[in-house]
Design an enzyme around this catalytic site. Structure first.
Site, short mmCIF file in Angstrom:
data_model
loop_
_atom_site.label_atom_id
_atom_site.label_comp_id
_atom_site.label_asym_id
_atom_site.label_seq_id
_atom_site.Cartn_x
_atom_site.Cartn_y
_atom_site.Cartn_z
CG ASP A 134 -5.66 3.60 -8.28
OD1 ASP A 134 -5.73 3.56 -9.53
OD2 ASP A 134 -5.07 2.72 -7.60
CG HIS A 177 -3.45 0.53 -0.82
ND1 HIS A 177 -2.86 -0.45 -1.56
CD2 HIS A 177 -4.49 0.96 -1.56
CE1 HIS A 177 -3.49 -0.60 -2.71
NE2 HIS A 177 -4.50 0.23 -2.74
CD GLN A 245 -3.88 3.89 -4.29
OE1 GLN A 245 -2.83 4.02 -4.95
NE2 GLN A 245 -4.93 3.24 -4.76
NE ARG A 275 -9.49 -7.26 -8.97
CZ ARG A 275 -8.61 -6.30 -8.66
NH1 ARG A 275 -8.70 -5.66 -7.52
NH2 ARG A 275 -7.66 -5.98 -9.50
CG ASP A 277 -6.33 -4.12 -5.13
OD1 ASP A 277 -6.35 -4.34 -6.35
OD2 ASP A 277 -5.72 -3.15 -4.63
CD GLU A 319 -4.90 -7.26 -8.68
OE1 GLU A 319 -4.58 -6.71 -9.74
OE2 GLU A 319 -4.50 -6.85 -7.58
CG HIS A 386 -9.60 -2.22 -13.41
ND1 HIS A 386 -9.58 -3.55 -13.04
CD2 HIS A 386 -8.92 -1.55 -12.46
CE1 HIS A 386 -8.91 -3.66 -11.91
NE2 HIS A 386 -8.51 -2.48 -11.52
CG ASP A 387 -5.32 -2.85 -12.98
OD1 ASP A 387 -5.52 -1.64 -12.77
OD2 ASP A 387 -5.36 -3.72 -12.09
C1 OTU Z 1 -4.47 -3.29 -8.31
O1 OTU Z 1 -3.54 -3.51 -9.33
C2 OTU Z 1 -5.72 -2.72 -8.95
O2 OTU Z 1 -6.25 -3.63 -9.87
C3 OTU Z 1 -5.39 -1.39 -9.57
O3 OTU Z 1 -6.45 -0.87 -10.30
C4 OTU Z 1 -4.95 -0.47 -8.47
O4 OTU Z 1 -4.48 0.71 -9.02
C5 OTU Z 1 -3.86 -1.07 -7.60
O5 OTU Z 1 -4.06 -2.43 -7.27
C6 OTU Z 1 -3.79 -0.33 -6.29
O6 OTU Z 1 -4.94 -0.59 -5.52
O7 OTU Z 1 -0.39 -4.32 -8.20
O8 OTU Z 1 -1.11 -6.84 -7.61
O9 OTU Z 1 0.10 -2.43 -12.97
O10 OTU Z 1 -1.76 -4.34 -12.28
O11 OTU Z 1 -1.47 -1.78 -9.84
C7 OTU Z 1 -1.90 -6.04 -8.32
C8 OTU Z 1 -1.14 -2.01 -12.56
C9 OTU Z 1 -1.44 -4.70 -8.59
C10 OTU Z 1 -1.88 -3.06 -11.76
C11 OTU Z 1 -1.41 -3.07 -10.34
C12 OTU Z 1 -2.26 -3.91 -9.47
#
Ligand code: OTU
Length: 623
Positions: A134, A177, A245, A275, A277, A319, A386-387
């Site tokens: 990922d 995770h 994950q 950040r 996540d 995030e 990137h998302d």
């Molecule tokens: C985040 O994203 C990351 O920015 C993604 O790149 C990862 O894949 C994900 O976590 C897992 O680590 O749920 O609250 O819809 O917006 O996966 C944030 C896609 C997230 C992302 C979502 C996200």
């Protein structure tokens, strides 16, 4: 436990000369730290012992801060607004795509400075899972840099060079995770009880099925469901994202202990901003979607309090890609602050939505509904990342006024960006083959605004306007704006992921190209498309640097305007106008204004060309 007996745990390892400072910070933030942790873990019989152990570790971690970082802590504490100014600008990139490895990133510092960047978010660079990972969001160790990208020494050297250049390094801290090959997951798989307790593991489908009734899905196509079978170990693991994950069990105080330590050790390597996540998912509760739970906020508040004591120079960024009404909680309360910064994904998605609809209604509704933040806090604004652009955060706004079903409205936007309706966009629908559903949209900004597919100068000019319009909004909103690597050069989609079996199922790779060296070399040549994009963006950035009205904290107001037009005032002295449509729009100015980009004086009725923007400063000169 009385304060006096806990503080000696904390101060034990702290050098003499820094004790008074740490003690003062504990007096200020200790009560919040303890209160949050007590609410979360106070039920455990050995809570007091555990808390003492945590403070001991915290003291040792503070002692591990270099003199340079301790000096940074002092400077930041004296100026807690340091990241709110209009000079603040972020840039986000993958390490390998920007510079090959961490040393290569150091070679790009001059480019970042040329752009005016003061904050660099490098996407995950810690040791990642072998095979599919990922994009590094499956972490195999929080303690070491991925060997393909460099070493811990390279990281420390990079943070020092960046600091010297006035750039703060932001890193992902993936706390929801870990990878299934992280030592904790391997030990849990091997049956070690202590480590099994780090995860949400179930012997059968009974509880998973009950949770699934109310859970959503992040990757409905590539990773349906929220639980993964573990044939060898027997049972099921909670895996909100990809099956590899494994969600951490934050109701276990040992998880907090280990993760807080991991964060602070990274801070000691010079990372200034974390950040955090997927913060929304940290706590599970049956009967809910297991997002934004009160305990998730307590965890974040405890991390904030701990960082404020041990490493007060550090910023936390949430995030949480959730509807706007859920966002204020991620900033906490003045007495119990949480994150310093949060992504404004509703603003980002609404701006794209407005472009598709040729009507500013969605973005107007988001701006109007954006809450005022507590002091020393900021939104993060962006055009792309990137998302995917997730449309579901806009359900409330999309349901307003139009009389149309919100889902249908968002689905139409999603279809537009997937190239439907004969439009200019070249994106893809993310994780959805159902044309009636709206999940997300992928693609580079340049491709979504039509630059990739533009035929001839006229189409290119219109695409360029749309690109700068979106950047203009992100830069003028009052936030920490973050550029996404490649967007400064107008880079288009990268279709090569389709040939890679480990990536083909995830179209977010569309917007993860290598930095285009040819475009980069041509960035100062206005005879090229890259040069024109670069010049346009730099003009916005440098104008912004001169406009204190555009700082994060300055007030914002919407002025009445035609529906396609967004008129965003920042205090009495600044007005931004954005035409989201392909039709000219009229606007009546009150008083005399100066166009800070085109350098002309303006008054009375003005006409905005298709997709045009203006940044206007009130003209105080007397005539
Ligand atoms: C985040 O994203 C990351 O920015 C993604 O790149 C990862 O894949 C994900 O976590 C897992 O680590 O749920 O609250 O819809 O917006 O996966 C944030 C896609 C997230 C992302 C979502 C996200």
């Amino acid at each position: 436990m009385p304060m006096s007996s806990s503080i000696h745990h904390l101060l034990d390892a702290v050098p003499e000369g820094r004790r008074a400072d740490v003690a003062r910070r504990y007096a200020e933030h200790g009560p919040a730290l303890r209160a949050c942790l007590h609410s979360l873990y106070g039920g455990a019989p050995d809570f007091e012992l555990w808390y003492g152990r945590l403070l001991c570790a915290a003291g040792a971690l503070h002692a591990g801060r270099s003199p340079a970082l301790a000096a940074l802590d002092t400077a930041r504490a004296a100026q807690p607004d340091w990241f709110l100014g209009q000079q603040m600008l972020g840039y986000c990139a993958y390490v390998d795509r920007l510079g090959g490895d961490l040393r290569g990133v150091a070679q790009r510092i001059a480019h970042l400075q040329e752009l005016g960047v003061r904050y660099l978010h490098l996407l995950p660079f810690l040791k990642m899972r072998e095979g599919e990972n990922d994009g590094g969001f499956a972490v195999a160790s929080f303690e070491e840099v991925d060997p393909r990208l460099g070493s811990n020494a390279d990281l420390e050297a990079l943070t020092a060079s960046l600091r010297g250049a006035g750039i703060s390094l932001c890193a992902d801290f993936i706390l929801n995770h870990v990878a299934d090959d992280h030592p904790w997951a391997l030990a849990a798989r091997g049956g070690e009880q202590r480590l099994r307790g780090f995860f949400h593991l179930f012997p059968d489908r009974v509880l998973p099925d009950r949770y699934e009734r109310t859970l959503g899905q992040v990757f409905p196509q590539a990773a349906p469901g929220n639980f993964t079978a573990l044939p060898a170990a027997g049972g099921w693991a909670w895996t909100t994202f990809y099956p590899y994950q494994w969600d951490l069990n934050w109701s276990n105080p040992e998880v907090f202990f280990e993760m807080a330590g991991a964060l602070l050790r990274l801070a000691n390597r010079g990372i200034e901003v974390f950040r955090l996540d997927s913060t929304a998912f940290l706590w599970k509760r049956e009967g809910t979607n297991c997002m934004n739970q009160p305990e998730a906020h307590l965890i974040l508040q405890a991390l904030r309090a701990l960082a404020s004591i041990v490493a007060p120079g550090v910023l936390l960024k949430a995030e949480a890609i959730v509807p706007m009404r859920e966002l204020p909680a991620y900033f906490g309360q003045p007495a119990q602050p949480e994150c310093h910064i949060a992504y404004h994904s509703s603003l980002m998605a609404a701006a794209w939505g407005a472009l598709a609809e040729q009507d500013a209604a969605l973005v107007r509704s988001v701006v109007a509904g954006t809450p005022v933040l507590p002091p020393h806090a900021s939104w993060l604004s962006y055009v792309r990342c990137h998302d995917d652009i997730g449309w579901n955060v806009l359900r409330a706004e999309a349901g307003e006024g139009s009389g149309e079903d919100a889902q249908a409205r968002l689905a139409a936007i999603s279809r537009f960006f997937a190239g439907g309706e004969g439009g200019y966009a070249r994106g893809e629908a993310f994780q959805s083959s159902d044309p009636h559903a709206a999940h997300g949209t992928t693609g580079m900004a340049a491709s979504l605004v039509g630059l990739e597919g533009a035929q001839g100068a006229q189409e290119e000019e219109m695409a360029m306007r749309r690109l700068l319009l979106l950047h203009g909004l992100a830069l003028s909103f009052g936030a920490l704006p973050v550029l996404y690597m490649g967007d400064e050069l107008g880079q288009a989609n990268d279709y090569s992921f389709r040939e890679r079996p480990d990536r083909a199922m995830d179209s977010r790779w569309l917007q993860r190209p290598q930095l285009d060296e040819a475009r980069f070399a041509a960035r100062h040549d206005r005879g090229t498309q890259a040069g024109r994009v670069y010049a346009g963006l730099r003009a916005l950035v440098s104008a912004r640097q001169r406009l204190p009205e555009l700082a994060a904290g300055a007030p914002r107001t919407l002025l009445p305007a035609s529906s396609a037009l967004l008129a965003l005032a920042r205090g009495p002295g600044f007005l931004a106008l954005y035409n989201f449509s392909g039709e000219p729009q009229r606007f009546m100015l009150e008083g005399r204004w100066r166009d800070v980009l085109a350098h002309g004086a303006l008054a009375g009725e003005i006409i905005l060309a298709p997709w045009a923007m203006h940044w206007l400063q009130r003209d105080h000169q007397q005539y």
